[in-house]
Design a protein around this motif. Structure first.
Motif, mmCIF file in Angstrom:
data_model
loop_
_atom_site.group_PDB
_atom_site.id
_atom_site.type_symbol
_atom_site.label_atom_id
_atom_site.label_comp_id
_atom_site.label_asym_id
_atom_site.label_seq_id
_atom_site.Cartn_x
_atom_site.Cartn_y
_atom_site.Cartn_z
ATOM 1 N N SER B 245 2.384 -7.017 -2.400
ATOM 2 C CA SER B 245 3.048 -7.256 -1.111
ATOM 3 C C SER B 245 3.306 -8.517 -0.604
ATOM 4 O O SER B 245 4.182 -9.168 -0.071
ATOM 5 C CB SER B 245 2.819 -6.153 -0.318
ATOM 6 N N ALA B 246 1.836 -9.012 -0.381
ATOM 7 C CA ALA B 246 1.704 -10.462 0.456
ATOM 8 C C ALA B 246 2.441 -11.469 -0.495
ATOM 9 O O ALA B 246 3.437 -12.460 0.260
ATOM 10 C CB ALA B 246 0.315 -10.996 0.511
ATOM 11 N N ALA B 247 2.423 -11.455 -1.898
ATOM 12 C CA ALA B 247 2.874 -12.559 -2.428
ATOM 13 C C ALA B 247 4.483 -12.506 -2.389
ATOM 14 O O ALA B 247 5.424 -13.284 -2.464
ATOM 15 C CB ALA B 247 2.379 -12.436 -3.831
ATOM 16 N N TRP B 248 4.937 -10.942 -2.446
ATOM 17 C CA TRP B 248 6.165 -10.495 -2.442
ATOM 18 C C TRP B 248 7.032 -11.048 -1.156
ATOM 19 O O TRP B 248 8.350 -11.555 -1.325
ATOM 20 C CB TRP B 248 6.439 -9.321 -2.712
ATOM 21 N N LYS B 495 10.823 14.439 -0.905
ATOM 22 C CA LYS B 495 10.038 15.353 -1.883
ATOM 23 C C LYS B 495 8.868 14.555 -2.520
ATOM 24 O O LYS B 495 7.848 15.317 -3.035
ATOM 25 C CB LYS B 495 10.637 16.224 -2.753
ATOM 26 N N LYS B 496 9.016 13.389 -3.087
ATOM 27 C CA LYS B 496 8.207 12.666 -4.032
ATOM 28 C C LYS B 496 7.176 12.017 -3.344
ATOM 29 O O LYS B 496 7.572 11.385 -2.291
ATOM 30 C CB LYS B 496 8.880 12.014 -4.854
ATOM 31 N N THR B 497 5.817 11.841 -3.675
ATOM 32 C CA THR B 497 4.927 11.037 -2.808
ATOM 33 C C THR B 497 4.912 9.611 -3.395
ATOM 34 O O THR B 497 5.376 9.629 -4.535
ATOM 35 C CB THR B 497 3.504 11.809 -3.195
ATOM 36 N N PRO B 498 4.373 8.938 -2.542
ATOM 37 C CA PRO B 498 4.375 7.578 -3.103
ATOM 38 C C PRO B 498 3.674 7.393 -4.367
ATOM 39 O O PRO B 498 3.988 6.581 -5.132
ATOM 40 C CB PRO B 498 3.392 6.688 -2.000
ATOM 41 N N SER B 499 2.517 8.025 -4.736
ATOM 42 C CA SER B 499 1.598 7.999 -5.809
ATOM 43 C C SER B 499 2.433 8.538 -6.997
ATOM 44 O O SER B 499 2.473 7.831 -8.070
ATOM 45 C CB SER B 499 0.603 8.695 -5.899
ATOM 46 N N LEU B 505 6.942 4.584 -12.003
ATOM 47 C CA LEU B 505 7.256 3.280 -12.143
ATOM 48 C C LEU B 505 6.342 2.552 -13.205
ATOM 49 O O LEU B 505 6.678 1.845 -14.321
ATOM 50 C CB LEU B 505 7.114 2.243 -10.902
ATOM 51 N N GLY B 506 4.962 2.919 -13.256
ATOM 52 C CA GLY B 506 4.052 2.481 -13.998
ATOM 53 C C GLY B 506 4.293 2.753 -15.291
ATOM 54 O O GLY B 506 3.832 2.070 -16.351
ATOM 55 N N LEU B 553 1.688 5.851 4.518
ATOM 56 C CA LEU B 553 2.631 4.766 5.056
ATOM 57 C C LEU B 553 2.059 3.355 4.105
ATOM 58 O O LEU B 553 3.163 2.774 3.652
ATOM 59 C CB LEU B 553 2.842 4.506 6.542
ATOM 60 N N GLU B 554 0.778 3.084 4.418
ATOM 61 C CA GLU B 554 0.479 1.918 3.876
ATOM 62 C C GLU B 554 0.828 1.734 2.222
ATOM 63 O O GLU B 554 1.180 0.782 1.736
ATOM 64 C CB GLU B 554 -1.168 1.821 4.108
ATOM 65 N N LYS B 555 0.371 3.039 1.582
ATOM 66 C CA LYS B 555 0.660 3.186 0.056
ATOM 67 C C LYS B 555 2.187 3.031 -0.083
ATOM 68 O O LYS B 555 2.561 2.295 -1.191
ATOM 69 C CB LYS B 555 0.249 4.624 -0.357
ATOM 70 N N ALA B 556 3.074 3.585 0.639
ATOM 71 C CA ALA B 556 4.563 3.712 0.433
ATOM 72 C C ALA B 556 4.903 2.109 0.580
ATOM 73 O O ALA B 556 5.786 1.746 -0.315
ATOM 74 C CB ALA B 556 5.141 4.483 1.420
ATOM 75 N N MET B 557 4.706 1.407 1.647
ATOM 76 C CA MET B 557 4.777 -0.001 1.769
ATOM 77 C C MET B 557 4.644 -0.812 0.501
ATOM 78 O O MET B 557 5.278 -1.562 0.160
ATOM 79 C CB MET B 557 4.306 -0.517 2.864
ATOM 80 N N LYS B 558 3.466 -0.498 -0.212
ATOM 81 C CA LYS B 558 3.004 -1.277 -1.316
ATOM 82 C C LYS B 558 3.854 -0.950 -2.328
ATOM 83 O O LYS B 558 4.225 -1.834 -3.329
ATOM 84 C CB LYS B 558 1.452 -0.889 -1.487
ATOM 85 N N VAL B 559 4.132 0.349 -2.522
ATOM 86 C CA VAL B 559 4.670 0.771 -3.907
ATOM 87 C C VAL B 559 6.321 0.205 -3.780
ATOM 88 O O VAL B 559 6.995 -0.178 -4.649
ATOM 89 C CB VAL B 559 4.708 2.466 -3.625
#
Lengths: 255, 637, 227
Positions: B245-248, B495-499, B505-506, B553-559
């Motif tokens: 995220s930071a680099a992005w 309905k889908k979680t960030p994980s 994606l992974g 929310l933190e996780k979602a922002m990163k994903v």
């Protein structure tokens, strides 16, 4: 290597919305738990379930999940970092539990680590302790060749034993008195054992101990619960060394 | 975008010294008037904060952790390289320079790598002085071990916890400056944007993770020491919060992103056990010093490892690379493991692993010595797998581990945005297409302790700075944009979680853009990634409030950032039609199946420039010339 | 004059514990001397009374007594101070909480055994110290030992003391920083040994309660333990 059967557990977990909010224990059923799963992965699954149901997931901290960053820390069924000896809770695996088990999960409850949310606590006091003297004051670029000061292998190993501390805070939590003696003792020991730490030895012991008292950590009653739970097996001999360093510094240094 | 690497003139041995001399200085009394913002508190961030604090600058350090000591540098196990030649086996700055350039498959900048090799020795001196308890011999002098990709013993270590001890050393040096009042640490803050004003990086928007408030911080220079992005693969050896995220954000503000496809897949990781897996655990590659890697000679041989007689074992690394054997560089070891697994020789219940066997070294050295050297790794393996590595071979499989790509920086470690620096794993500079073992710690500390103080000072001394305040339009715009993105994430209520989406994606990244890449798989990935991204924005579930401690929310922002970044990663991989280092294009290999570089076509750093949302990124190239090291096929046979 | 170091000794966690440890070790030493004195009972009335008279007539004795009292007070104050702080600081509110291996009965009950010892000590002082000594010390002591109620209290007191020292002795060494892989195991054994010796007080009283001395005299034996 055998393909083991999946099972089901009940998690009784502490929920607390914020630092000033009241908290309570809430039960959740977690299905399809694999014995190869880590305990935190089980909580991940529970959290995903909660999220899908539109509920708020349980806040807990973890990062490296390989037992070195010191982020994670829970009291599981009354055990600090769970039932495994000398390990962090992220290394606990579900093969330790069986179908139908009720698992209580609580945050670290010590005055000096206030709960922020659910299972997350504030351990910033540890950083302040290090800032009080847990360093050697050499500016970058000022050092001589690293081999200029030979250090007896056993001494270096002993310093490393103390330095292995991951700053998770389990010692404080396991202590009947909420003391940070093992954490501070480990740092004072590491730097007292190394000749590089010599010039600041007395000041460090005096300052760090007084900072520790100021933060409101408890006294040591030598019950050694800290040593019993420390994920890195840091020994209470480090507390004795801190005591010695402090008393000698107090009585015989010019400070 | 203009890519001027600012490489100083003169012979390579003199470049750094003459550059330091030519850089302007800031008067000691004026330093406290300069605010330096550092994001990240790992080796690079903490050491930069310490050294800049020592000089007297006013430093603010932001970390998303509860404490700066948690940064993922802490998990590095094996060691740190330096060209001390304490072992008298012919090491030198030149050899470390040579090995690093060669190990990086000739895709790194010579001048930067030479400087790294030069500084390596100072790092060891400094770290010993600040109390890092390096392993020692009975003489009391520092001990060394050998590491993958090198034929000399130049790796310094503190048991299997070298990253931890070096990080704690850098952290303690930084905390000393906290006590001195030059450094302020702001924990539980996640950087969400860089603020650029008049073409200069002048501040940051950060999210206070406890309260959810967006904060604006202004300064004269910004240092991103934010690590790598291996978590784009979902499963990697990185910690959960490692992100792009930071680099992005910097990329979106005009910083060029170099070689995003250069990823290191580490050969000695514990294989995954099921869908639930949240991370992969690495075991130090020092294990390859004494462990022998093999698979059964017969396909699908399901006998327990110990029942397979010697004659029926294929020690495939020793067979294919007799000179280096089990100590070939990471990319080669990983790929060899993939090859045997893909052809059906894999071991274990999933068939997705190879054996790492200590039987012979236990016989040779005795179990106590093996325990002494690797005990913590055997314990770790047991804890995770419930299998005893002393009694039967361990099972290992490669996993994404380190990213050589990163923000493009010049010789001063400054990105294409003036005043915005990138250090450590976050930049692209020193490892080319593949990083040698024990070099990441070296680079992080070189950047922070020894390069930042000179080059950041040089920038500050030469720069003209208008007064800025957090009320300026650039700051408020940045906060507003971030806030809009957060609102959007919260409003989907899907309905889908960030994980789950991250895992999706992974899977694409690992299967199509993993250890072996072809044009077809890459194109497939380029089609799938936007689909997953679309699903993400239409179906993400984020509960809770914005102005709160909200880990989802933190996780979602990163994903969300990984979703965008992954596409650039794949484009870069597609563009680079050669095989080099960690980037293996199956179309580009020798008849024996070894990676084949295309120096005529690809001896450059591929630097991507953001062109705006929904627009194709623009590709720029920094040509790499090798004046001191002869480009050759990288052979470890 | 800079007395910061004295202040630090009294106010820091480690300083206070050190005072507690030093006073505790001195008290432990005193208890050993006291036990030796009690053993003099076996040597007979003349020997015992002779020793007590010698002590009583020595002008230094009151000073020693005051010193002993001060040590006691220091031990009590530092102990209570540490314990009150710990009580306020103790982690609380767990639904479940186990001790994981460090705690012993002795260490967990220090405050209770301390209270028991202090109560017993008060009773002991009221019985032996602040009374009319005209009947002679030997008669007074053995007389008390022939009372069942007294011996029960006495046994309870010595048991509490033993438990207290089982943790306290080695703990004091640790607090003073005396921990070494070579010596600490010996110190721990030594601490337990001293604790076990404290049961000697109880055994002596039981000896008199059961009237073994009288029976032995009837049978014509003379118990000689100390020459």
């Amino acid at each position: 290597m055998t393909k083991s059967k999946h099972f089901c557990v009940i998690v009784r977990v502490w929920r607390q919305a914020g630092p000033q909010e009241p908290g309570r224990m809430v039960s959740h059923k977690v299905q399809d738990v694999s014995p190869d799963m880590s305990f935190l992965e089980m909580l991940d699954i529970l959290n995903d379930d909660l999220l899908k149901k539109g509920e708020t997931p349980i806040a807990f901290e973890s990062d490296c999940r390989e037992g070195i960053c010191g982020c994670c820390g829970l009291v599981v069924n009354g055990d600090v970092h769970g039932p495994d000896e000398h390990s962090t809770v992220c290394q606990l695996h579900m093969r330790r539990f069986k179908d139908g088990d009720v698992i209580t999960v609580e945050p670290w409850r010590v005055k000096s680590f206030p709960v922020l949310k659910d299972l997350v606590v504030d351990r910033s006091s540890f950083d302040r302790l290090i800032a009080a003297g847990g360093f050697i004051s050499v500016n970058t670029g000022a050092a001589q060749d690293a081999n200029a000061i030979p250090i007896e292998k056993d001494k270096a190993e002993e310093a490393m034993d103390a330095a292995a501390c991951i700053g998770c805070g389990a010692c404080v939590v396991s202590c009947p008195n909420g003391a940070a003696m093992l954490f501070v003792g480990a740092k004072i020991s590491q730097l007292a054992l190394l000749p590089q730490g010599g010039p600041e030895r007395a000041a460090r012991a005096l300052n760090m101990v007084q900072a520790m008292d100021k933060e409101g950590f408890g006294n040591c009653t030598n019950e050694y619960e800290c040593e019993a739970v420390c994920p890195k097996d840091v020994k209470v001999a480090n507390i004795a060394r801190m005591n010695r360093e402090f008393l000698l510094a107090n009585l015989f240094s010019k400070r | 975008m203009k890519l001027d690497a600012q490489i100083p003139a003169g012979p390579i041995e003199k470049k750094w010294d003459s550059h330091k001399f030519n850089l302007k200085l800031v008067n000691p009394n004026n330093r406290r008037k300069y605010d330096v913002l550092i994001v990240g508190s790992g080796l690079a961030g903490a050491s930069a904060a310490a050294s800049l604090g020592e000089l007297g600058y006013n430093v603010k350090v932001f970390t998303l952790h509860d404490s700066p000591r948690r940064a993922h540098s802490i998990a590095a196990q094996g060691g740190i390289n330096a060209a001390k030649n304490y072992t008298n086996d012919g090491d030198s700055v030149w050899r470390l320079f040579h090995d690093t350039v060669k190990g990086g498959d000739y895709r790194a900048r010579e001048a930067n790598v030479y400087r790294l090799a030069q500084i390596s020795n100072q790092i060891i001196d400094h770290c010993a002085a600040i109390g890092v308890p390096f392993g020692r011999d009975y003489s009391g002098l520092l001990a060394n071990r050998s590491f993958g990709g090198a034929q000399v013993s130049r790796t310094f270590y503190t048991r299997g916890q070298t990253g931890q001890q070096l990080l704690l050393g850098a952290y303690s040096a930084m905390m000393r400056q906290v006590a001195a009042g030059t450094v302020t640490v702001l924990p539980r803050r996640e950087m969400v944007d860089v603020v650029v004003k008049n073409g200069q990086a002048r501040g940051l928007t950060v999210r206070n993770l406890l309260t959810g408030e967006l904060e604006s911080h202004s300064g004269h220079a910004v240092l991103l020491c934010t690590g790598g992005y291996a978590n784009v693969f979902y499963l990697s050896t990185n910690a959960a919060t490692c992100n792009v995220s930071a680099a992005w954000a910097a990329y979106k503000r005009g910083a060029g992103f170099a070689n995003p496809c250069f990823t290191q897949i580490h050969p000695t990781c514990i294989p995954r056990s099921g869908e639930h897996q949240s991370k992969l655990t690495l075991m130090s590659e020092s294990l390859r010093n004494d462990g022998r890697i093999w698979v059964p000679k017969a396909k699908g041989d399901k006998r327990p490892a110990n029942d397979i007689p010697e004659a029926e074992r294929d020690y495939f690394l020793e067979r294919r690379y007799p000179a280096f054997g089990n100590l070939v560089p990471r990319d080669i070891a990983s790929r060899a493991a993939k090859t045997v697994v893909d052809t059906g020789f894999g071991t274990g219940p999933t068939g997705q692993s190879v054996y790492l066997d200590f039987r012979d070294s236990i016989k040779r050295k005795g179990i106590e010595n093996i325990r002494g050297e690797y005990g913590n790794l055997f314990d770790m393996y047991y804890q995770i797998t419930d299998e005893n590595g002393y009694k039967a071979p361990m099972r290992i499989y490669p996993a994404p581990h380190y990213t050589m790509g990163g923000l493009w920086v010049d010789y001063n470690l400054m990105t294409t945005v003036p005043g915005l620096f990138a250090m450590g794993e976050a930049n692209f500079s020193d490892h080319g297409a593949n990083r040698l073992g024990a070099s990441a710690l070296m680079q992080g500390l070189a950047d922070g302790f020894f390069i930042a103080p000179s080059t950041v000072s040089g920038y500050l001394a030469a720069g003209k700075f208008e007064a800025v305040s957090s009320g300026d339009k650039e700051f408020t715009d940045s906060s507003r944009q971030v806030q809009e993105r957060i609102n959007r994430l919260l409003s989907v209520k899907g309905k889908k979680t960030p994980s789950e989406l991250h895992r999706q994606l992974g899977n694409v990244m690992w299967n199509d853009v993993g250890m072996g890449r072809t044009e077809a798989t890459l194109k497939k990935a380029l089609k799938k990634i936007p689909e997953i991204r679309e699903e993400f924005w239409n179906n993400i579930a984020v509960s809770g409030a914005d102005k709160d401690f909200n880990q989802t929310l933190e996780k979602a922002m990163k994903v969300a950032d990984f979703m965008e970044f992954a596409e650039l990663f794949v484009k870069d991989a597609l563009e680079r039609k050669e095989s080099c280092g960690g980037h293996f294009r199956e179309e580009s290999c020798t008849p024996e199946g070894e990676a084949k570089r295309d120096d005529a076509g690809f001896s450059h750093a591929a630097v991507w420039e953001y062109q705006g949302e929904g627009k194709e990124a623009a590709l720029h190239k920094e040509a790499l010339s090798f004046e001191h090291i002869k480009m050759a096929e990288r052979s470890y046979k | 004059m800079d007395i910061t170091f004295l202040k630090r000794l009294a106010t820091t966690s480690i300083g206070r514990k050190a005072l507690m440890a030093v006073s505790g070790l001195l008290l432990g030493g005193f208890m050993l001397v006291h036990l030796a004195e009690n053993l003099l009972l076996f040597k007979g009335e003349a020997a015992y009374n002779g020793w007590v008279d010698l002590l009583a007539s020595n002008p230094v004795t009151p000073l020693l007594e005051i010193g002993l009292l001060l040590i006691f007070i220091a031990h009590i104050i530092t102990g209570v101070w540490v314990r009150v702080e710990d009580f306020l600081n103790a982690p609380s509110g767990y639904e479940a909480r186990n001790w994981q291996g460090g705690r012993t009965i002795g260490s967990a009950t220090m405050l209770y055994t301390a209270a028991a010892v202090l109560s017993y000590l008060t009773y002991h002082m009221l019985t032996f110290r602040f009374v009319d000594h005209s009947m002679g010390f030997y008669q007074m002591v053995t007389g008390a030992f022939r009372s069942r109620a007294f011996v029960v209290v006495y046994i309870a007191g010595s048991a509490a003391l033993a438990l207290h020292l089982s943790h306290g002795m080695q703990s004091a060494f640790q607090t003073l920083g005396l921990n070494h892989p070579k010596y600490t195991p010996l110190i721990k054994i030594g601490g337990i040994l001293v604790a076990v010796l404290m049961t000697g007080f109880a055994l002596i009283s039981v000896y008199y309660l059961l009237g073994i001395d009288l029976k032995a005299a009837e049978a014509g034996y003379q118990v000689v333990i100390i020459r």
